[in-house]
Design a protein around this motif. Structure first.
Motif, short mmCIF file in Angstrom:
data_model
loop_
_atom_site.label_atom_id
_atom_site.label_comp_id
_atom_site.label_asym_id
_atom_site.label_seq_id
_atom_site.Cartn_x
_atom_site.Cartn_y
_atom_site.Cartn_z
N MET A 146 18.22 -8.08 16.34
CA MET A 146 17.31 -8.63 15.33
C MET A 146 16.07 -7.74 15.20
SD MET A 146 18.74 -11.27 14.03
CE MET A 146 17.43 -12.25 13.28
N ILE A 147 15.41 -7.85 14.07
CA ILE A 147 14.33 -6.94 13.71
C ILE A 147 13.03 -7.71 13.54
CG2 ILE A 147 13.58 -5.23 12.01
CD1 ILE A 147 16.67 -5.08 11.29
N ASP A 148 11.96 -7.17 14.11
CA ASP A 148 10.64 -7.77 13.95
C ASP A 148 9.99 -7.27 12.66
OD1 ASP A 148 10.94 -9.04 16.38
OD2 ASP A 148 9.81 -7.52 17.50
N LEU A 149 9.27 -8.17 12.00
CA LEU A 149 8.51 -7.82 10.81
C LEU A 149 7.03 -7.88 11.15
CD1 LEU A 149 8.19 -7.34 7.71
CD2 LEU A 149 8.15 -9.84 7.48
N VAL A 150 6.30 -6.82 10.83
CA VAL A 150 4.87 -6.78 11.05
C VAL A 150 4.18 -6.58 9.70
CG1 VAL A 150 2.96 -5.65 12.26
CG2 VAL A 150 5.25 -5.69 13.30
N VAL A 151 3.21 -7.44 9.41
CA VAL A 151 2.38 -7.30 8.22
C VAL A 151 0.96 -7.00 8.68
CG1 VAL A 151 1.49 -8.38 6.13
CG2 VAL A 151 3.81 -8.91 6.92
N ILE A 152 0.39 -5.91 8.22
CA ILE A 152 -0.98 -5.56 8.59
C ILE A 152 -1.91 -5.94 7.44
CG2 ILE A 152 -0.63 -3.15 7.84
CD1 ILE A 152 -2.76 -2.37 9.93
N ALA A 153 -2.99 -6.62 7.78
CA ALA A 153 -3.94 -7.06 6.75
C ALA A 153 -5.30 -7.26 7.39
CB ALA A 153 -3.46 -8.38 6.12
N LYS A 154 -6.31 -7.28 6.56
CA LYS A 154 -7.65 -7.63 7.03
C LYS A 154 -8.21 -8.74 6.14
CE LYS A 154 -9.96 -3.87 4.46
NZ LYS A 154 -10.80 -2.67 4.62
N GLU A 155 -9.11 -9.51 6.71
CA GLU A 155 -9.70 -10.63 5.99
C GLU A 155 -10.35 -10.12 4.70
OE1 GLU A 155 -12.76 -14.37 6.77
OE2 GLU A 155 -12.37 -12.90 8.36
N PRO A 156 -10.01 -10.71 3.56
CA PRO A 156 -10.52 -10.20 2.27
C PRO A 156 -11.96 -10.63 2.02
CG PRO A 156 -9.09 -12.08 1.90
CD PRO A 156 -9.04 -11.80 3.39
N LEU A 157 -12.88 -9.91 2.61
CA LEU A 157 -14.30 -10.20 2.46
C LEU A 157 -14.93 -9.23 1.46
CD1 LEU A 157 -15.25 -10.69 6.22
CD2 LEU A 157 -14.85 -12.48 4.50
N PRO A 158 -15.86 -9.70 0.63
CA PRO A 158 -16.53 -8.81 -0.31
C PRO A 158 -17.19 -7.63 0.42
CG PRO A 158 -17.03 -11.10 -0.82
CD PRO A 158 -16.31 -11.11 0.50
N GLY A 159 -16.95 -6.46 -0.13
CA GLY A 159 -17.51 -5.26 0.48
C GLY A 159 -16.63 -4.63 1.55
N ARG A 160 -15.54 -5.33 1.91
CA ARG A 160 -14.63 -4.80 2.92
C ARG A 160 -13.20 -4.64 2.40
NH1 ARG A 160 -13.60 -7.48 7.91
NH2 ARG A 160 -13.01 -5.39 8.62
N ALA A 161 -12.87 -5.35 1.34
CA ALA A 161 -11.50 -5.35 0.84
C ALA A 161 -11.44 -4.84 -0.60
CB ALA A 161 -10.91 -6.76 0.92
N LYS A 162 -10.55 -3.89 -0.83
CA LYS A 162 -10.30 -3.36 -2.17
C LYS A 162 -11.59 -2.91 -2.86
CE LYS A 162 -6.01 -3.56 -1.91
NZ LYS A 162 -5.43 -2.25 -1.60
N THR A 163 -12.43 -2.22 -2.13
CA THR A 163 -13.73 -1.81 -2.68
C THR A 163 -13.59 -0.76 -3.79
OG1 THR A 163 -13.93 -0.17 -0.88
CG2 THR A 163 -14.96 -2.33 -0.55
#
Length: 209
Positions: free
Chosen positions: A1-18
């Protein structure tokens, strides 16, 4: 079986998708990041993973993170953080990011619907020269650490590192990462039924009103 890993960071203003600012505000860019995380976790809900791991940077977990083993991201640059989780894992694994809200379970099917014997690693290239997915039958962090990240040649360097170690690499579909507003519009057109696409449409419409 295969493990799935999703990497993400908390979507805070000024830190995400700037890089979506401008034309979006930092708050709106963070809203789109939150939608992208939600879409990503929803899309992989049907992936037949042995374990689901959220490699997370932040305090407030995404609503769809129920059922995930949450692992805090280590310190350091992205290559070090990715290398750390690949050192911890012992089973075959595939890691994806949250920058491709158009992802579907079908994009990951080659790895999760029976990992072929002649594939040691999986690689999903991104149109900006990076990558959106990386998998290894025998996870090794040393094959990631030292790869220059967030560059137009990141994918080329990572792929060369895998092949240089003698790994046979299977290719997943190429996807567009959401970095700029043009990327966001393109991805929304590709996947108009996503929360990401709907929120982007609302934000852009408010500017035309």
């Amino acid at each position: 079986m295969i493990d799935l890993v999703v990497i993400a960071k908390e979507p805070l203003p000024g830190r995400a998708k700037t890089r979506l600012h401008p034309p979006l505000s930092l708050e709106e860019a963070a809203e789109l990041a939150a939608a992208a995380i939600d879409d990503t976790l929803a899309a992989v809900a049907d992936v037949p993973a042995a374990r689901r791991i959220l490699l997370f940077d932040g305090a407030r977990l995404p609503p769809r993170a129920a059922g995930y083993q949450v692992v805090p991201q280590s310190s350091g640059e992205l290559d070090a953080r990715l290398g750390a989780i690949f050192d911890e894992l012992t089973a075959p694994c595939v890691l994806i990011g949250m920058d491709t809200p158009q992802v579907t379970a079908e994009h990951l099917a080659p790895a999760f619907d029976g990992w072929p014997d002649d594939v040691d690693a999986w690689f999903g290239a991104a149109t900006d020269g990076g990558y959106w997915a990386l998998g290894m039958r025998n996870p090794r962090g040393d094959l990631i650490r030292g790869v220059p990240m967030s560059r137009s040649d990141t994918g080329r360097h990572q792929l060369a590192r895998l092949r240089g170690a003698g790994l046979r690499v299977g290719m997943l579909p190429t996807l567009t990462d959401v970095d700029t507003i043009d990327d966001a519009v393109s991805v929304a057109r590709t996947a108009p039924d996503t929360a990401f696409a709907r929120r982007l449409s609302e934000l852009l419409a408010s500017r035309d009103a």
